[in-house]
Scaffold this active site. Structure first.
Site, PDB file in Angstrom:
ATOM      1  N   ASP A  58       0.824  -1.133  -0.227  1.00 30.41           N
ATOM      2  CA  ASP A  58       0.140   0.032  -0.135  1.00 30.41           C
ATOM      3  C   ASP A  58       0.938   1.127  -0.138  1.00 30.41           C
ATOM      4  O   ASP A  58       2.152   1.142   0.263  1.00 30.41           O
ATOM      5  CB  ASP A  58      -0.791   0.155   1.269  1.00 30.41           C
ATOM      6  CG  ASP A  58      -1.974   1.162   1.213  1.00 30.41           C
ATOM      7  OD1 ASP A  58      -2.072   1.794   0.055  1.00 30.41           O
ATOM      8  OD2 ASP A  58      -2.897   1.132   2.088  1.00 30.41           O
ATOM      9  N   ASP A  73       0.020   5.133   0.972  1.00 31.46           N
ATOM     10  CA  ASP A  73      -0.067   6.178   2.124  1.00 31.46           C
ATOM     11  C   ASP A  73      -0.005   5.359   3.630  1.00 31.46           C
ATOM     12  O   ASP A  73      -0.797   4.523   3.855  1.00 31.46           O
ATOM     13  CB  ASP A  73      -1.406   6.771   1.860  1.00 31.46           C
ATOM     14  CG  ASP A  73      -1.686   7.597   0.446  1.00 31.46           C
ATOM     15  OD1 ASP A  73      -0.750   8.679   0.431  1.00 31.46           O
ATOM     16  OD2 ASP A  73      -2.375   7.244  -0.350  1.00 31.46           O
TER      17      ASP A  73
END
Length: 135
Positions: free
Chosen positions: A13, A15
């Protein structure tokens, strides 16, 4: 305890894992509400000006500690890597603008505008995994 074996692929991922962008959202929202003598709290809804402030802030998104070392290690060891982020392509480009060389190490990038169901639905990770298996 037995050996876990070799790492064949990695999905990330973006963020809050690779880039410290979560605080940028808070900074943007506080900048906007402070004009009205308010303090940002999670009860407040998003404001239009937020996007303009985030466009400036996203270009300053720092890598989180250890990210560069990990990604370079995986790349050196020829482990295919992909990013699976809910951020749309425009925001991805802004957030990674000062880290282009590092993000070029990824074999695939899946952004929020490439899938229908948002997290926590696994669709984005399944899409990234299917791309990885083609590597």
């Amino acid at each position: 305890m037995g050996s876990m074996g070799e790492i064949s692929h990695c999905l990330f991922d973006m963020d809050g894992l690779l880039l410290d962008t979560e605080t940028l959202y808070t900074v943007a929202q506080q900048q906007i509400v402070s004009k009205f003598g308010k303090e940002f709290t999670w009860e407040l809804k998003f404001l239009k000006q937020r996007e303009e402030v985030l466009d400036v802030l996203f270009a300053t998104a720092p890598l989180l500690p250890g990210v560069e070392r990990l990604l370079r290690h995986l790349h050196t060891n020829k482990v295919p890597m992909a990013v699976a982020t809910s951020s749309h392509k425009r925001h991805f480009d802004l957030k990674t603008s000062t880290h282009q060389e590092l993000f070029s190490l990824f074999h695939h990038v899946i952004t929020g505008d490439q899938f229908i169901k948002g997290k926590p639905d696994p669709e984005i990770f399944l899409l990234a995994s299917s791309k990885q298996l083609q590597t």
